[in-house]
Design a protein around this motif. Structure first.
Motif, short mmCIF file in Angstrom:
data_model
loop_
_atom_site.label_atom_id
_atom_site.label_comp_id
_atom_site.label_asym_id
_atom_site.label_seq_id
_atom_site.Cartn_x
_atom_site.Cartn_y
_atom_site.Cartn_z
N GLU A 95 0.84 -1.20 0.00
CA GLU A 95 0.00 0.00 0.00
C GLU A 95 0.87 1.26 0.00
O GLU A 95 0.58 2.23 -0.71
CB GLU A 95 -0.94 -0.01 1.21
N SER A 109 -1.85 9.72 1.78
CA SER A 109 -3.03 10.16 2.54
C SER A 109 -2.87 9.83 4.02
O SER A 109 -2.10 8.95 4.41
CB SER A 109 -4.29 9.49 1.99
N ASP A 110 -3.63 10.53 4.85
CA ASP A 110 -3.62 10.25 6.29
C ASP A 110 -4.04 8.81 6.57
O ASP A 110 -3.50 8.16 7.46
CB ASP A 110 -4.55 11.22 7.04
N GLU A 111 -5.00 8.31 5.80
CA GLU A 111 -5.48 6.94 6.00
C GLU A 111 -4.36 5.93 5.72
O GLU A 111 -4.16 5.00 6.50
CB GLU A 111 -6.68 6.65 5.09
N VAL A 112 -3.66 6.11 4.62
CA VAL A 112 -2.56 5.21 4.29
C VAL A 112 -1.46 5.35 5.34
O VAL A 112 -0.94 4.35 5.86
CB VAL A 112 -2.01 5.47 2.87
N ASP A 114 -1.61 6.28 8.43
CA ASP A 114 -2.02 5.69 9.70
C ASP A 114 -2.03 4.16 9.64
O ASP A 114 -1.56 3.50 10.57
CB ASP A 114 -3.40 6.20 10.12
N ARG A 115 -2.55 3.60 8.54
CA ARG A 115 -2.58 2.15 8.40
C ARG A 115 -1.15 1.58 8.37
O ARG A 115 -0.83 0.63 9.07
CB ARG A 115 -3.32 1.74 7.13
#
Length: 158
Positions: A95, A109-112, A114-115
């Motif tokens: 990812e 992105s913040d989502e990536v 963070d994950r």
């Protein structure tokens, strides 16, 4: 694809050698920060696939085999989201590879972030990020120069 193009590595070897040394530094950073060759090569292959770089894909497939990856795993890198063969660390690295390769679309992105950050330490994240930067640079040089990728000779029959 028979058109001859400027080979940046031959025309300005000092710059290419600096990039090669950078790549070696990235390899050391990966090793020192817990990123083994298997994981690093998965990232290198995926970035190269996403960029459409056949030359670098071949180079890193060979290195991946040396690092112990099997054909089943190698064949599923491009379809990793649908595959069950990758660990959580490998999935997070894949990812991150996509985020860096397509960084022009939305950055990381913040989502990536963070994950991926929930799976890797800061040092591991940094090492993988540098690996992505390195291979994406090589992909651009090779694609722009149309480095040839001829068929391999059938070694078994030779």
């Amino acid at each position: 694809m028979s058109e001859t193009r400027v080979h940046l590595s031959k025309t300005e070897p000092a710059a290419y050698q600096a990039l090669d040394e950078f790549s070696r530094s990235v390899g050391r950073i990966c090793r020192e920060n817990g990123i083994d060759d298997r994981l690093k090569e998965i990232v290198m292959i995926h970035c190269s696939q996403l960029n459409g770089c056949a030359y670098c894909t071949r180079v890193h497939l060979d290195r991946a085999v040396t690092a112990g990856l099997d054909i089943d795993t190698l064949m599923q890198i491009a379809t990793w989201r649908e595959s069950g063969v990758f660990s959580d660390r490998e999935r997070a690295a894949l990812e991150l590879a996509e985020a860096f390769t397509f960084i022009h679309e939305e950055g990381v992105s913040d989502e990536v972030y963070d994950r991926v950050g929930s799976v890797f330490t800061e040092k591991e994240y940094a090492a993988l990020s540098w690996a992505c930067v390195s291979i994406n640079a090589f992909n651009r040089i090779v694609i722009a120069g149309r480095y040839p990728v001829p068929p391999r000779r059938a070694e078994a029959s030779a």
